[in-house]
Design an enzyme around this catalytic site. Structure first.
Site, mmCIF file in Angstrom:
data_model
loop_
_atom_site.group_PDB
_atom_site.id
_atom_site.type_symbol
_atom_site.label_atom_id
_atom_site.label_comp_id
_atom_site.label_asym_id
_atom_site.label_seq_id
_atom_site.Cartn_x
_atom_site.Cartn_y
_atom_site.Cartn_z
ATOM 1 N N GLU A 165 0.888 -1.212 -0.028
ATOM 2 C CA GLU A 165 0.010 0.052 -0.023
ATOM 3 C C GLU A 165 0.869 1.428 0.030
ATOM 4 O O GLU A 165 0.712 2.127 0.892
ATOM 5 C CB GLU A 165 -0.888 0.044 1.123
ATOM 6 C CG GLU A 165 -1.693 -0.976 1.245
ATOM 7 C CD GLU A 165 -2.886 -1.083 2.384
ATOM 8 O OE1 GLU A 165 -2.728 -0.432 3.317
ATOM 9 O OE2 GLU A 165 -4.091 -1.702 2.011
ATOM 10 N N GLU A 373 -5.480 -8.228 0.338
ATOM 11 C CA GLU A 373 -6.246 -8.067 1.808
ATOM 12 C C GLU A 373 -7.589 -7.563 1.644
ATOM 13 O O GLU A 373 -8.105 -6.833 0.567
ATOM 14 C CB GLU A 373 -5.631 -6.777 2.286
ATOM 15 C CG GLU A 373 -4.003 -7.078 3.179
ATOM 16 C CD GLU A 373 -3.648 -5.951 3.999
ATOM 17 O OE1 GLU A 373 -4.355 -4.956 4.307
ATOM 18 O OE2 GLU A 373 -2.530 -5.804 4.158
HETATM 19 C C1 BGC Z 1 -3.106 -2.531 6.163
HETATM 20 C C2 BGC Z 1 -2.995 -3.372 7.130
HETATM 21 C C3 BGC Z 1 -3.654 -3.133 8.257
HETATM 22 C C4 BGC Z 1 -5.090 -3.214 7.591
HETATM 23 C C5 BGC Z 1 -6.508 -2.794 8.489
HETATM 24 C C6 BGC Z 1 -4.256 -2.322 5.509
HETATM 25 O O1 BGC Z 1 -4.457 -0.933 5.045
HETATM 26 O O2 BGC Z 1 -2.173 -3.105 5.037
HETATM 27 O O3 BGC Z 1 -1.657 -3.511 7.880
HETATM 28 O O4 BGC Z 1 -3.983 -3.693 9.435
HETATM 29 O O5 BGC Z 1 -5.506 -2.199 6.459
HETATM 30 O O6 BGC Z 1 -6.625 -1.590 8.895
#
Ligand code: BGC
Length: 469
Positions: A165, A373
């Site tokens: 990110e 993610e």
């Molecule tokens: C990040 C993670 C974070 C997740 C939840 C993402 O933007 O890569 O490190 O824990 O969001 O907030």
């Protein structure tokens, strides 16, 4: 609702958020070690990742969770300063290599494919002291580190993410100053860091391409944070333009140079240039790439990795006071639809992910996409029976199914954030994204599955959802 054969079902973690062992066995400090140790209330209750989930010593426990879920992929990050304590290959920490070798080997022995991120927010402090991502010297350092990782682990790791990110990171770190080192540079630092992050990514992709690809046959990309945005009034031309600007400033600013033509989106260039002019700057606050740099940057990703949590509505908001800020350069106001369920900063909008995937398909020539993610938080204390949260995951999988079947999105892998409850950056341990609950008051950090973990395991076993659309 069966997913295509061979679809990848994964879960993600990041080094600083789970490992602990912050100074164990020769690890050097990262910016997050320094920042959390300074206290000062910038992190919830001044909590730290000193121990976190203890994954540095409890890897075997994590592996049990991975096997219980039946994951096909595990996405984790390497701690740069665990491998190279001062950020350079001048000193290499063998204990760090051993730790990650064990993870990679255990995954492969158990039929789990590793997806490895080189850098997830935790810059070695020694490199931050030399200017961090605001300094061009970081490009060389990152490339040195990337080459070291490719040559050390690339015989077994075939799916690499260079930087996690970078779009969100540049904003939070160097524009707003809420991430370490905690120094804001409103309206300038974010762009300067963006420029160096793009070049560092591209440079390391070229290193892989020329030095390792032939022998290792892997793939390299970067993971971009992306939300979906809808015009507040779909019939308003200015709201539609505001939505396009919002996508350009947060996603395309990285994706267009890397996936299309080596350069920033026109709307970002014109917007920052005209704002800078009004503010009396001699030139745009957004740096320019040279023609040679554009050629170097263009086409430097082998798949599209995206991380989605939330959607928002947007409308035009003029920067009438000429505020100096990355966020004000966009000239939008961003807000949730009142009907959406909001969990902390995440609005539950599963269909937003399908729209985002379609946007990526249409804008970036139908690339292979990995969702590296996606998840939903619970407050603390969290309920082990998180049926409601599972419902959000289930709806998300329905949207993914439609995206693959109806929209012909080339989606290959889905990773849930996160395998474990963990250190949620400035929010400390106050919100929980895990499929497994972690008791942070218990020294042995027991991992206990939430209902979501048990349900996710069923989805993986069936390679999809029961029933029809
Ligand atoms: C990040 C993670 C974070 C997740 C939840 C993402 O933007 O890569 O490190 O824990 O969001 O907030």
């Amino acid at each position: 609702m069966a997913f295509p054969e061979g679809f990848g079902w994964g879960a993600s973690t990041a080094a600083y958020q789970v490992e602990g062992g912050w100074d164990a066995d020769g690890k050097g400090p990262s910016v997050w070690d320094t920042f959390t140790h300074q206290g000062g209330g910038r992190v919830f209750k001044n909590q730290t990742g000193d121990v976190a989930c203890g994954s540095y010593t409890l890897w075997e426990e994590d592996l049990k969770c991975i096997k219980q879920l039946g994951l096909t992929h595990y996405h984790f990050s390497l701690s740069w300063s665990r491998l190279l304590p001062d950020g350079t290959t001048g000193f290499i920490n063998q204990k760090g290599i051993d730790y990650y070798n064990k993870i990679i080997d255990d995954l492969l022995t158990n039929g789990v494919t590793p997806i490895v991120t080189l850098y997830h927010f935790d810059l070695p402090q020694a490199l931050e002291d030399q200017g961090g991502w605001l300094s061009e010297a970081i490009i060389e350092s990152f490339d040195e580190y990337a080459q070291f990782c490719f040559s050390t682990f690339g015989d077994r790791v075939k799916q690499w993410i260079t930087i996690n990110e970078p779009n969100l990171f540049a904003l939070l770190t160097y524009d707003l100053g809420v991430f370490p080192p905690g120094v804001p540079h409103h309206g300038t630092g974010g762009y300067q860091a963006t420029h160096n992050l793009i070049k560092a990514h591209a440079r390391s992709w070229h290193s892989y391409d020329s030095l390792f690809r032939k022998g290792q046959k892997g793939m390299v990309s970067l993971a971009l944070f992306a939300g979906w945005v809808e015009p507040a009034d779909p019939n308003s031309a200015s709201d539609q333009e505001a939505a396009q600007r919002a996508m350009a400033f947060h996603l395309d600013i990285f994706a267009k140079p890397i996936f299309i033509d080596g350069d920033y989106p026109e709307v970002v260039k014109s917007q920052v240039a005209s704002m800078s002019k009004k503010q009396g700057y001699p030139s745009s606050r957004l740096p320019e790439f040279t023609e040679e740099e554009k050629r170097m940057i263009k086409g430097t990703a082998d798949f599209f990795a995206v991380q989605y949590y939330s959607s928002r509505l947007v409308k035009y908001r003029e920067n009438d006071k000429g505020e100096l800020s990355f966020l004000r350069d966009v000239e939008v106001e961003v807000f949730p639809d009142p009907s959406w369920i909001k969990l902390d900063w995440v609005c539950v909008v599963p269909w937003g992910l399908r729209k985002l995937l379609n946007y990526i398909k249409d804008t970036y020539n139908n690339p292979v996409i990995y969702i590296t993610e996606n998840g939903f938080p619970q407050g603390d204390p969290a309920s082990l029976d998180d049926t409601q949260r599972w419902e959000y995951f289930r709806q998300t999988f329905q949207e993914l199914f439609k995206a693959i079947q109806l929209d012909k999105i080339n989606l290959k892998v889905y990773c849930a954030w996160s395998l474990l409850d963990n250190f949620e950056w400035t929010q400390g341990y106050s919100i929980r994204f895990g499929l497994f609950h972690v008791d942070f008051d218990n020294p042995t950090r027991p991992r206990v599955p939430y209902t979501s973990a048990k349900e996710y395991a069923k989805i993986i076993r069936n390679n999809g959802l029961e029933g029809h659309l």
